[in-house]
Design a protein around this motif. Structure first.
Motif: not given
Lengths: 172, 114
Positions: A85, A89-90, A93, A127, A143, B20-21, B23-24, B27-30, B32-33, B35-37
């Motif tokens: 993950v 992210c890096f 995304c 999740i 998910h 990293a988290g 940044k996620g 920037q993540m698109p939605d 749930y993603c 939350m994953q980050a």
């Protein structure tokens, strides 16, 4: 409301008292007496919510050993998923392909199901949304950040990895 | 000296995963993603810093009480975080929050959302 059982009180008391000893970190008589009283009161009130089933389940070398081994198995899965993950992210995304899959789970015990669900949630990239029981079988709705497999059974193998086998060994 | 380097490596690894988290999360698109980050921060981010801090407290500071408290903080974060994550994710889905881009496969909608 479930009734308070004596073994449950004893094991809750031991846990509370161990916590007290760790947090105070002194063997002064006054501290010990105060801790014992507080732990006993807390155990009397909370035992019936805290422990529903067999209070001394882990007092067996096989189960305790499996639990300790599980910590290391879980750490391995955790590091793998975290690196994955973090790499996504890096790298901007955009490298995600999310979806919700329904995955069958074969575990007998309620605690085992909760433990597996929490382990899956704690692994980055997956999740657990919900646990459903249909026709005597248990399913998780998970998910998944990168759906690599559309077949539910194979997806379950990828997501659960080695964790399910070890949890079954703890709770058999 | 070697111990000091090991501690620094653990704390630096924690920082990298927390970065990293973060940044996620931005920037993540939605939902749930994102939350994953954020799980990255609460697992290896926290674990790295906690292990580093506990080693420092036990070996360099010489104060086991502080070390134990740090370890307890780590354990609590690790055990309680997934409970909140379930509740937030399921609540968001039931509330009707959907990703902008259609998901590849969505069994939850198929089963519960007529």
């Amino acid at each position: 409301m479930p009734k308070t059982k004596f073994p449950a009180v004893v094991s809750t008391f031991i846990l509370c008292f161990a916590f007290w000893l760790l947090l105070t970190w002194s063997l002064d008589t006054q501290e010990l007496i105060a801790g014992a009283i507080v732990s006993l009161v807390a155990a009397l009130f909370c035992a019936r919510f805290f422990i529903h089933d067999k209070a001394f389940w882990f007092f067996r070398p096989a189960r305790l050993g499996a639990l300790i081994a599980y910590v290391f198995v879980f750490l391995g899965e955790l590091i793998k998923a975290n690196v994955d993950v973090a790499r996504r992210c890096f790298s901007g995304c955009t490298d995600v392909n999310p979806g919700i899959v329904k995955v069958p789970v074969d575990l007998k015990h309620d605690y085992a199901e909760a433990m597996l669900a929490n382990s899956i949630t704690l692994t980055p990239g997956t999740i657990t949304l919900d646990i459903a029981e249909q026709e005597g079988k248990t399913y998780y709705y998970i998910h998944w950040i990168d759906v690599a497999e559309l077949d539910r059974d194979k997806a379950g193998e990828i997501i659960k990895g080695r964790m399910e086998k070890w949890i079954r060994r703890i709770w058999q | 000296m070697i111990l000091r380097i090991i501690i620094d490596v653990f704390i630096a690894a924690g920082f990298i995963f927390a970065l990293a988290g973060t940044k996620g999360v931005i920037q993540m698109p939605d939902t749930y993603c994102r939350m994953q980050a954020s799980t990255c921060i609460t697992t290896l981010g926290v674990l790295g810093v906690v292990i580093g801090a506990a080693l420092y407290a036990f070996c360099i500071m010489g104060s086991p009480a502080t070390g134990i408290k740090v370890v307890v903080i780590g354990l609590l974060v690790i055990t309680i975080n997934p409970v909140g994550a379930h509740a937030i994710a399921k609540g968001a889905y039931r509330h009707g929050i959907r990703p902008e881009k259609e998901m590849e496969i969505d069994d939850f909608r198929r089963d519960f959302d007529e």
